[in-house]
Design an enzyme around this catalytic site. Structure first.
Site, PDB file in Angstrom:
ATOM      1  N   HIS A 170       1.767   4.749  -2.790  1.00 25.34           N
ATOM      2  CA  HIS A 170       1.940   6.196  -2.624  1.00 25.34           C
ATOM      3  C   HIS A 170       3.315   6.625  -3.139  1.00 25.34           C
ATOM      4  CE1 HIS A 170      -1.670   6.885  -0.283  1.00 25.34           C
ATOM      5  NE2 HIS A 170      -1.293   6.072   0.682  1.00 25.34           N
ATOM      6  N   HIS A 192       0.829  -1.206   0.000  1.00 31.47           N
ATOM      7  CA  HIS A 192       0.000   0.000   0.000  1.00 31.47           C
ATOM      8  C   HIS A 192       0.871   1.266   0.000  1.00 31.47           C
ATOM      9  CE1 HIS A 192      -3.480   2.563   1.272  1.00 31.47           C
ATOM     10  NE2 HIS A 192      -2.491   3.266   1.789  1.00 31.47           N
ATOM     11  N   GLU A 193       1.777   1.334   0.937  1.00 35.16           N
ATOM     12  CA  GLU A 193       2.609   2.537   1.041  1.00 35.16           C
ATOM     13  C   GLU A 193       3.473   2.730  -0.197  1.00 35.16           C
ATOM     14  OE1 GLU A 193       1.997   4.758   3.113  1.00 35.16           O
ATOM     15  OE2 GLU A 193       0.665   3.538   4.330  1.00 35.16           O
ATOM     16  N   HIS A 201       3.318   7.025  -6.776  1.00 36.36           N
ATOM     17  CA  HIS A 201       2.596   8.252  -7.134  1.00 36.36           C
ATOM     18  C   HIS A 201       3.553   9.450  -7.056  1.00 36.36           C
ATOM     19  CE1 HIS A 201      -1.691  10.234  -6.671  1.00 36.36           C
ATOM     20  NE2 HIS A 201      -1.151  10.477  -7.817  1.00 36.36           N
TER      21      HIS A 201
HETATM   22 ZN   LIG Z   1      -2.455   5.267   2.250  1.00 38.32          ZN
END
Ligand SMILES: [Zn+2]
Length: 725
Positions: A514, A510-511, A517
């Protein structure tokens, strides 16, 4: 995370909010004691010059605690001078001399705040906390001084009025509109008298928010349930009983047991306690918080805040506070948010009722002789879970060794999707020996940026997991990104391997979503860089990246026993996945009920704000069919800190991101899964664009159409017709 706002970077960071993502943050832990640093002459302040390290990575080996305050002070005054020069420029306003010029201001402030704000979360101490407290109001004033600068706004407005004839490219035009909107939303268009009124409202709201959160904390502590007989604690683990005995002693009730509460409606001991009367007592104490007529009562504050926000929205030209907030979010309108939640509510409650029926069957089989209530839910849910989905965590973890997960899982997926290569850099300085640095390269060898991994828990780090950018990608300066991930994995003793839980594995993917991104950002203006997107959009790319954690070829590449190299047994994995799915009816219902309360309060006009807070709450839930007593809202109005703080009218955002996430996961599956072509499409249409294009347009560019809610319904088990089974 934050939506794009002028100075959001500096201000948000200084307040100790992480810029991107994952607001699962818990309260800060106690600061670690550190020796106070010795005073250094200002000339040695590493923030005063641009770092000479690769990618302008912060010179962590030179940064000392005493450097922050002078650098923040000087950074603010430099930016204020830069802004004054723009506002007082004798030349007629142009896009270049006003908007682009503003994008270039605050270099020292941003550089300092990016390090300070993140270390305040990742590696804090008393000095940093003092600087934080000292600078929070200074930043608020700094921001106000810019946003309410009449001369500056006159230039922005003049440009905005002629935006059709300036010949701007789409990103530049969007930047101009963004500045105009942000200033207007902050009150720049108001008369001087109205600006004063607005400031007064903001001040009262800030003070009410502080009182509310202090009341919530005091009321949690005042609502603990005292038990005189240890026999009543049957079912609680031994360490929980010890903790309860110690808590009672600390409260001057030695020999008794104090069950401490946490801030959600549900309470962890309810899972284990066999004594039904005690369970009911704890649940009742939890639900009554903030509405007991004592000194910590929040009922009037909730109503007063709702009224003030409604009045402020009206002053700024909006129908209500939710209208004001949602205009700037991906969802776009009150109607869109209401529709999403009303569409899901009946199916969520029906699903919760099915879960309840399964539990009632156990109660009946045990001749319990009662109907399941809210206080019984966790206890019987655990029985169902044990019967149907139990597995031994210790069997699982040897397949999730941290380097296997990171290098052969997370990095491997990024290589297959985007062609990325990772080279660990042990020559670059970090702020803690556990922090690791990788240089990231494109498939053709072009350097992309730096990735810092700070994975272990320590007393100086706050809870939760998050991503931040030390150096955001910036098309004006040519800066490439330096991004970091932070987790809270317990550090094993010396020489032992770090074996993760399935949750930790998912968090790592998940991290890194980011981080991608941030790394892929390819925009001209820093305002739009990386994760500078609306808050109901920012969790979406990271949620999508979670899909690769259980993707068969990725899993086969990393989930190997750290000693034998054996792949993870499929039946063990199936159990883990099934257990993850269990309880979605309850989880969705309690979340929706809270999100709906948030909307109902903030969709009122000032004269509609009720005097009876609890009656309003009950009617609001009933109106949308979420008044299912066994599943109370995750937070009731009187202890719903999110909506009194920065998440007002925004608690729905988690679900909105998940709609986009579920849709995108479907797209990847339909399009052939893990392959370069798919990754490149996601990167090109969405991950590289930051906030430079309207977020919904980014989704459309990627998916080819508007989002639909179907895939989310399937994922959350909400797709069966209401009343089936
Ligand atoms: Zn998050």
């Amino acid at each position: 995370m934050n939506s794009s706002k002028p100075l959001a970077l500096a201000a948000a960071i200084a307040l100790g909010l992480s810029l991107s993502a994952c607001q699962q943050a818990e309260s800060p832990q106690a600061p670690a004691a550190e020796e106070s640093a010795t005073a250094a002459p200002a000339a040695d302040n590493p923030f005063f010059v641009v770092s000479e390290l690769p990618y302008q990575m912060p010179a962590f080996d030179k940064i000392k605690d005493e450097h922050y305050a002078p650098a923040l002070e000087r950074g603010m005054s430099e930016q204020r001078a830069e802004i004054d020069a723009i506002a007082n420029n004798a030349e007629a306003p142009s896009f270049e001399n006003t908007i682009v010029a503003m994008e270039k201001t605050g270099a020292l402030l941003n550089r300092t705040a990016a390090v300070f704000g993140n270390l305040a979360g990742a590696h804090t101490n008393e000095t940093i906390q003092k600087v934080q407290a000292e600078f929070a109001p200074k930043f608020a004033a700094h921001q106000d001084a810019i946003l309410l600068d009449g001369k500056l706004f006159a230039r922005i407005k003049a440009l905005h009025d002629q935006r059709d004839s300036l010949g701007l490219d789409p990103e530049s035009r969007r930047l101009l509109e963004r500045y105009y909107i942000d200033f207007v939303r902050a009150g720049a268009n108001l008369s001087d008298a109205d600006k004063e009124t607005l400031k007064g409202m903001n001040a009262e709201l800030a003070s009410l928010a502080t009182t509310f959160s202090q009341n919530v904390l005091k009321e949690v502590n005042a609502s603990g349930v005292l038990v005189d007989d240890v026999a009543k604690l049957d079912g609680l683990p031994a360490e929980a009983i010890t903790a309860a005995a110690e808590a009672a002693k600390a409260a001057g009730k030695e020999g008794q047991y104090l069950i401490a509460l946490q801030n959600t409606s549900g309470q962890p001991p309810l899972t284990n306690l066999t004594n039904r009367e005690l369970r009911q007592q704890i649940m009742a104490a939890s639900l009554a918080r903030g509405a007991r007529g004592n000194e910590f009562d929040n009922r009037e504050i909730v109503a007063r805040v709702a009224k003030l926000r409604a009045e402020r929205a009206a002053l700024l030209g909006y129908d209500n506070h939710a209208d004001y907030i949602l205009e700037d979010e991906t969802a776009g309108s009150v109607e869109a948010v209401n529709k999403l939640m009303s569409d899901l509510a009946p199916a969520a409650v029906a699903n919760a009722r099915r879960e309840a029926a399964e539990m009632q069957a156990i109660i009946d089989a045990e001749n319990g002789g009662f109907q399941l209530e809210a206080a019984d839910w966790a206890f019987y849910a655990e029985k169902v879970r044990q019967q149907k989905y139990a597995f031994d965590e210790s069997q699982l973890r040897p397949y999730f060794e941290i380097d296997n997960v990171l290098v052969n899982g997370v990095f491997h997926a990024a290589n297959q999707l985007y062609g990325l290569e990772f080279k660990e850099r042990t020559d670059l300085p970090t702020y803690h020996p556990d922090v690791r640095v990788w240089e990231v390269f494109e498939a053709d060898g072009t350097p992309l940026g730096l990735f810092l991994g700070d994975f272990y828990a320590r007393p100086s780090k706050r809870g939760g997991a998050w991503m931040n950018a030390y150096v955001p990608q910036n098309g004006l300066t040519g800066s490439k990104p330096v991004v970091a991930n932070h987790l809270n994995i317990p550090k094993p003793s010396e020489g032992q391997p770090t074996l993760l839980t399935f949750d930790e594995v998912t968090t790592m993917f998940h991290e890194f979503g980011h981080a991608l991104h941030g790394l892929f950002s390819n925009v001209k203006y820093p305002q739009f860089s990386g994760t500078s997107v609306p808050r109901d959009f920012v969790e979406y790319p990271s949620q999508v990246n979670e899909m690769w954690a259980t993707y068969p070829s990725v899993l086969a590449n990393y989930a190997k026993h750290y000693q034998t190299g054996e792949p993870i047994p499929q039946e063990l994995l199936d159990k883990v996945m099934a257990a993850e799915q269990y309880g979605q009816g309850h989880a969705t219902t309690e979340y929706l009920a809270a999100a709906m309360l948030d909307q109902k309060w903030h969709q009122l006009t000032a004269d509609q704000v009720p005097t009876d807070t609890l009656a309003f709450e009950a009617e609001a839930l009933k109106a949308v069919g979420l008044d299912y007593a066994p599943v109370p809202p995750r937070y009731r109005s009187t202890y719903f800190s999110h909506i009194m703080g920065g998440y007002s009218a925004g608690y729905y955002a988690y679900l909105w991101s998940e709609v986009l996430d579920a849709e995108s996961v479907e797209w990847f599956k339909e399009s052939g899964g893990l392959k370069r072509e798919n990754g490149d499409h996601f990167r090109q249409t969405l991950l590289s664009r930051g906030g430079s294009v309207d977020a919904m347009q980014l989704f459309r560019d990627f998916r080819g159409r508007d989002p639909e809610v179907g895939p989310l319904l399937v994922r959350r088990g909400l797709d069966e017709p209401v009343g089936s089974k």
